[in-house]
Design a protein around this motif. Structure first.
Motif, PDB file in Angstrom:
ATOM      1  N   ARG A   1       2.574   7.694   8.078  1.00  0.00           N
ATOM      2  CA  ARG A   1       2.266   6.264   8.178  1.00  0.00           C
ATOM      3  C   ARG A   1       0.769   5.950   8.130  1.00  0.00           C
ATOM      4  O   ARG A   1       0.334   5.042   7.444  1.00  0.00           O
ATOM      5  CB  ARG A   1       2.881   5.722   9.461  1.00  0.00           C
ATOM      6  CG  ARG A   1       2.668   4.244   9.689  1.00  0.00           C
ATOM      7  CD  ARG A   1       3.733   3.727  10.626  1.00  0.00           C
ATOM      8  NE  ARG A   1       5.052   3.864  10.024  1.00  0.00           N
ATOM      9  CZ  ARG A   1       6.196   3.817  10.708  1.00  0.00           C
ATOM     10  NH1 ARG A   1       6.165   3.666  12.008  1.00  0.00           N
ATOM     11  NH2 ARG A   1       7.353   3.937  10.087  1.00  0.00           N
ATOM     12  N   PHE A   2      -0.032   6.700   8.849  1.00  0.00           N
ATOM     13  CA  PHE A   2      -1.441   6.335   9.002  1.00  0.00           C
ATOM     14  C   PHE A   2      -2.390   7.110   8.088  1.00  0.00           C
ATOM     15  O   PHE A   2      -3.586   6.823   8.056  1.00  0.00           O
ATOM     16  CB  PHE A   2      -1.860   6.515  10.462  1.00  0.00           C
ATOM     17  CG  PHE A   2      -0.955   5.796  11.435  1.00  0.00           C
ATOM     18  CD1 PHE A   2      -0.739   4.433  11.311  1.00  0.00           C
ATOM     19  CD2 PHE A   2      -0.297   6.474  12.442  1.00  0.00           C
ATOM     20  CE1 PHE A   2       0.100   3.755  12.180  1.00  0.00           C
ATOM     21  CE2 PHE A   2       0.546   5.810  13.323  1.00  0.00           C
ATOM     22  CZ  PHE A   2       0.748   4.452  13.190  1.00  0.00           C
ATOM     23  N   VAL A   3      -1.867   8.095   7.356  1.00  0.00           N
ATOM     24  CA  VAL A   3      -2.734   8.852   6.448  1.00  0.00           C
ATOM     25  C   VAL A   3      -2.757   8.242   5.048  1.00  0.00           C
ATOM     26  O   VAL A   3      -3.566   8.644   4.209  1.00  0.00           O
ATOM     27  CB  VAL A   3      -2.307  10.337   6.367  1.00  0.00           C
ATOM     28  CG1 VAL A   3      -2.350  10.970   7.742  1.00  0.00           C
ATOM     29  CG2 VAL A   3      -0.915  10.479   5.763  1.00  0.00           C
ATOM     30  N   VAL A   4      -1.868   7.272   4.802  1.00  0.00           N
ATOM     31  CA  VAL A   4      -1.765   6.685   3.465  1.00  0.00           C
ATOM     32  C   VAL A   4      -3.056   6.008   3.011  1.00  0.00           C
ATOM     33  O   VAL A   4      -3.506   6.234   1.880  1.00  0.00           O
ATOM     34  CB  VAL A   4      -0.576   5.706   3.391  1.00  0.00           C
ATOM     35  CG1 VAL A   4      -0.632   4.869   2.111  1.00  0.00           C
ATOM     36  CG2 VAL A   4       0.736   6.465   3.464  1.00  0.00           C
TER      37      VAL A   4
ATOM     38  N   ASN B   1      -5.800   8.499   1.941  1.00  0.00           N
ATOM     39  CA  ASN B   1      -5.350   9.308   0.815  1.00  0.00           C
ATOM     40  C   ASN B   1      -5.287   8.497  -0.472  1.00  0.00           C
ATOM     41  O   ASN B   1      -5.721   8.945  -1.539  1.00  0.00           O
ATOM     42  CB  ASN B   1      -3.989   9.916   1.133  1.00  0.00           C
ATOM     43  CG  ASN B   1      -3.524  10.906   0.082  1.00  0.00           C
ATOM     44  OD1 ASN B   1      -2.418  10.803  -0.438  1.00  0.00           O
ATOM     45  ND2 ASN B   1      -4.365  11.863  -0.259  1.00  0.00           N
ATOM     46  N   LEU B   2      -4.761   7.280  -0.388  1.00  0.00           N
ATOM     47  CA  LEU B   2      -4.628   6.443  -1.576  1.00  0.00           C
ATOM     48  C   LEU B   2      -5.976   5.976  -2.096  1.00  0.00           C
ATOM     49  O   LEU B   2      -6.219   5.950  -3.307  1.00  0.00           O
ATOM     50  CB  LEU B   2      -3.746   5.230  -1.261  1.00  0.00           C
ATOM     51  CG  LEU B   2      -3.558   4.212  -2.387  1.00  0.00           C
ATOM     52  CD1 LEU B   2      -2.770   4.832  -3.538  1.00  0.00           C
ATOM     53  CD2 LEU B   2      -2.857   2.959  -1.876  1.00  0.00           C
ATOM     54  N   LEU B   3      -6.885   5.628  -1.184  1.00  0.00           N
ATOM     55  CA  LEU B   3      -8.154   5.022  -1.577  1.00  0.00           C
ATOM     56  C   LEU B   3      -9.292   6.024  -1.693  1.00  0.00           C
ATOM     57  O   LEU B   3     -10.388   5.663  -2.125  1.00  0.00           O
ATOM     58  CB  LEU B   3      -8.531   3.931  -0.564  1.00  0.00           C
ATOM     59  CG  LEU B   3      -7.485   2.833  -0.359  1.00  0.00           C
ATOM     60  CD1 LEU B   3      -7.957   1.839   0.690  1.00  0.00           C
ATOM     61  CD2 LEU B   3      -7.169   2.127  -1.670  1.00  0.00           C
ATOM     62  N   GLY B   4      -9.061   7.261  -1.295  1.00  0.00           N
ATOM     63  CA  GLY B   4     -10.113   8.269  -1.396  1.00  0.00           C
ATOM     64  C   GLY B   4     -11.213   8.099  -0.367  1.00  0.00           C
ATOM     65  O   GLY B   4     -12.359   8.495  -0.605  1.00  0.00           O
ATOM     66  N   LEU B   5     -10.882   7.522   0.784  1.00  0.00           N
ATOM     67  CA  LEU B   5     -11.875   7.319   1.839  1.00  0.00           C
ATOM     68  C   LEU B   5     -11.999   8.579   2.692  1.00  0.00           C
ATOM     69  O   LEU B   5     -11.007   9.266   2.941  1.00  0.00           O
ATOM     70  CB  LEU B   5     -11.471   6.140   2.726  1.00  0.00           C
ATOM     71  CG  LEU B   5     -11.339   4.785   2.034  1.00  0.00           C
ATOM     72  CD1 LEU B   5     -10.758   3.751   2.989  1.00  0.00           C
ATOM     73  CD2 LEU B   5     -12.694   4.331   1.508  1.00  0.00           C
TER      74      LEU B   5
ATOM     75  N   MET C   1       0.831  -1.203   0.000  1.00  0.00           N
ATOM     76  CA  MET C   1       0.000   0.000   0.000  1.00  0.00           C
ATOM     77  C   MET C   1       0.866   1.253   0.000  1.00  0.00           C
ATOM     78  O   MET C   1       0.596   2.202  -0.742  1.00  0.00           O
ATOM     79  CB  MET C   1      -0.927  -0.011   1.228  1.00  0.00           C
ATOM     80  CG  MET C   1      -1.788   1.231   1.369  1.00  0.00           C
ATOM     81  SD  MET C   1      -3.143   1.023   2.543  1.00  0.00           S
ATOM     82  CE  MET C   1      -2.303   0.377   3.977  1.00  0.00           C
ATOM     83  N   ARG C   2       1.921   1.263   0.823  1.00  0.00           N
ATOM     84  CA  ARG C   2       2.810   2.433   0.867  1.00  0.00           C
ATOM     85  C   ARG C   2       3.540   2.609  -0.456  1.00  0.00           C
ATOM     86  O   ARG C   2       3.737   3.737  -0.926  1.00  0.00           O
ATOM     87  CB  ARG C   2       3.810   2.281   2.018  1.00  0.00           C
ATOM     88  CG  ARG C   2       3.171   2.328   3.393  1.00  0.00           C
ATOM     89  CD  ARG C   2       4.164   1.942   4.469  1.00  0.00           C
ATOM     90  NE  ARG C   2       3.506   1.784   5.767  1.00  0.00           N
ATOM     91  CZ  ARG C   2       3.952   0.987   6.726  1.00  0.00           C
ATOM     92  NH1 ARG C   2       5.070   0.295   6.548  1.00  0.00           N
ATOM     93  NH2 ARG C   2       3.304   0.895   7.872  1.00  0.00           N
ATOM     94  N   THR C   3       3.937   1.499  -1.059  1.00  0.00           N
ATOM     95  CA  THR C   3       4.630   1.577  -2.351  1.00  0.00           C
ATOM     96  C   THR C   3       3.707   2.134  -3.426  1.00  0.00           C
ATOM     97  O   THR C   3       4.098   3.002  -4.218  1.00  0.00           O
ATOM     98  CB  THR C   3       5.139   0.187  -2.763  1.00  0.00           C
ATOM     99  OG1 THR C   3       6.018  -0.318  -1.754  1.00  0.00           O
ATOM    100  CG2 THR C   3       5.874   0.261  -4.092  1.00  0.00           C
ATOM    101  N   ALA C   4       2.466   1.638  -3.463  1.00  0.00           N
ATOM    102  CA  ALA C   4       1.497   2.125  -4.449  1.00  0.00           C
ATOM    103  C   ALA C   4       1.223   3.605  -4.250  1.00  0.00           C
ATOM    104  O   ALA C   4       1.078   4.367  -5.224  1.00  0.00           O
ATOM    105  CB  ALA C   4       0.197   1.325  -4.338  1.00  0.00           C
ATOM    106  N   HIS C   5       1.183   4.035  -2.997  1.00  0.00           N
ATOM    107  CA  HIS C   5       0.942   5.451  -2.695  1.00  0.00           C
ATOM    108  C   HIS C   5       2.107   6.304  -3.173  1.00  0.00           C
ATOM    109  O   HIS C   5       1.914   7.355  -3.807  1.00  0.00           O
ATOM    110  CB  HIS C   5       0.735   5.626  -1.191  1.00  0.00           C
ATOM    111  CG  HIS C   5       0.406   7.030  -0.785  1.00  0.00           C
ATOM    112  ND1 HIS C   5       1.321   7.871  -0.206  1.00  0.00           N
ATOM    113  CD2 HIS C   5      -0.749   7.746  -0.884  1.00  0.00           C
ATOM    114  CE1 HIS C   5       0.757   9.040   0.049  1.00  0.00           C
ATOM    115  NE2 HIS C   5      -0.493   8.985  -0.353  1.00  0.00           N
ATOM    116  N   LEU C   6       3.340   5.865  -2.881  1.00  0.00           N
ATOM    117  CA  LEU C   6       4.518   6.628  -3.289  1.00  0.00           C
ATOM    118  C   LEU C   6       4.602   6.744  -4.800  1.00  0.00           C
ATOM    119  O   LEU C   6       4.849   7.837  -5.340  1.00  0.00           O
ATOM    120  CB  LEU C   6       5.788   5.961  -2.739  1.00  0.00           C
ATOM    121  CG  LEU C   6       7.119   6.585  -3.168  1.00  0.00           C
ATOM    122  CD1 LEU C   6       7.208   8.026  -2.686  1.00  0.00           C
ATOM    123  CD2 LEU C   6       8.295   5.774  -2.641  1.00  0.00           C
TER     124      LEU C   6
END
Length: 282
Positions: free
Chosen positions: A214-217, A220-224, A111-116
């Motif tokens: 760490r916890f905002v990813v 932010n990534l999924l638009g929740l 998940m962190r990699t996809a976000h970056l």
């Protein structure tokens, strides 16, 4: 009235910063806009904002299921952050009878990699016209380092990141079948000190950035929809926040939960040492 919407990437969002949950609701309602042209193609249901004044006399949160991933509460720089969040959740359960449910969040590294890769690729795409015009020299050194990293991402990397994004969204939607919200500390540490050198040339401190992001990813990534609410201070007087994440279009739920958390925690609010009243005329 026209609404507000970011259009510079899939992870760029617009949201209110306010001193109270009620103020956040007012700004959020204005952001939604009243013009038909402001409605996006997804055509969600009309926004449903809670009437907070009516919640005091009813147990509106009695059936609420709160999802907690314990490793997130343990993976912090200082236990002060997680302890304050635990205290706020205990008070919420005591006051309203909410049910705490342990959940598992899979593929955190992916998940962190996809976000970056997503945010880096889109940031570079947005800044490329200025970089090609020679304006890149105006960027701070830390930003230039980030741009160099983002240039290493390929189109294939970006497509793979979106595939991961879709898979992780599936995981979260499965979790939301069992819980109504997911809670985390807002950050893994309180505000770090800024070294004097960073004011002039910027700073690249990946470990610190990791704790702060760490916890905002996930949201932010999924638009929740997500909201951060103050729940106390560390021993140095720096604020600590609790993050509440909801399922898509569940803004009303997270606002109601945030308001319930705010009532017992809001009494201890402190004015920061450096304070500027932006509403007072000069």
């Amino acid at each position: 009235m026209e609404g507000s919407l970011c259009d510079s990437g899939t992870v760029e969002v617009i949201g209110p910063i306010a001193s109270t949950v009620e103020d956040a609701m007012l700004v959020y309602a204005a952001m939604l806009g009243a013009s038909p042209t402001s409605r996006i193609s997804l055509k969600p249901s009309p926004p449903c904002l809670p009437t907070l004044s009516l919640d005091g006399g009813s147990n509106a949160l009695g059936s609420l299921r709160i999802g907690k991933y314990t490793p997130w509460f343990n993976n912090v720089h200082s236990t002060e952050a997680s302890d304050k969040c635990e205290d706020a959740l205990s008070q919420l359960s005591k006051d309203h009878g909410c049910e705490m449910i342990e959940v598992v969040i899979p593929e955190l590294l992916e998940m962190r990699t996809a976000h970056l890769v997503s945010i880096g690729s889109e940031c570079l795409s947005s800044l490329n016209p200025d970089l090609e015009d020679g304006k890149g020299i105006k960027l701070t050194y830390d930003t230039r380092v980030s741009m160099a990293l983002f240039r290493s991402f390929t189109a294939g990397d970006y497509v793979a990141a979106q595939c991961l994004r879709r898979r992780i969204m599936y995981y979260f939607m499965e979790i939301f079948k069992k819980v109504d919200v997911i809670v985390t500390p807002t950050t893994g540490m309180t505000a770090p000190r800024i070294p004097p050198s960073a004011l002039e040339s910027g700073e690249t401190d990946m470990p610190t950035t990791g704790y702060l992001m760490r916890f905002v990813v996930p949201a932010n990534l999924l638009g929740l929809p997500a909201i951060s609410i103050p729940v106390g201070y560390d021993k140095e007087g720096l604020p600590i926040g609790l993050q509440i994440i909801g399922r898509p279009w569940a803004e009303a739920t997270i606002l109601r939960v945030a308001s319930a958390v705010e009532k017992p925690c809001g009494e201890s609010k402190k004015r920061p040492v450096s304070y500027y009243d932006v509403l007072r005329a000069n």
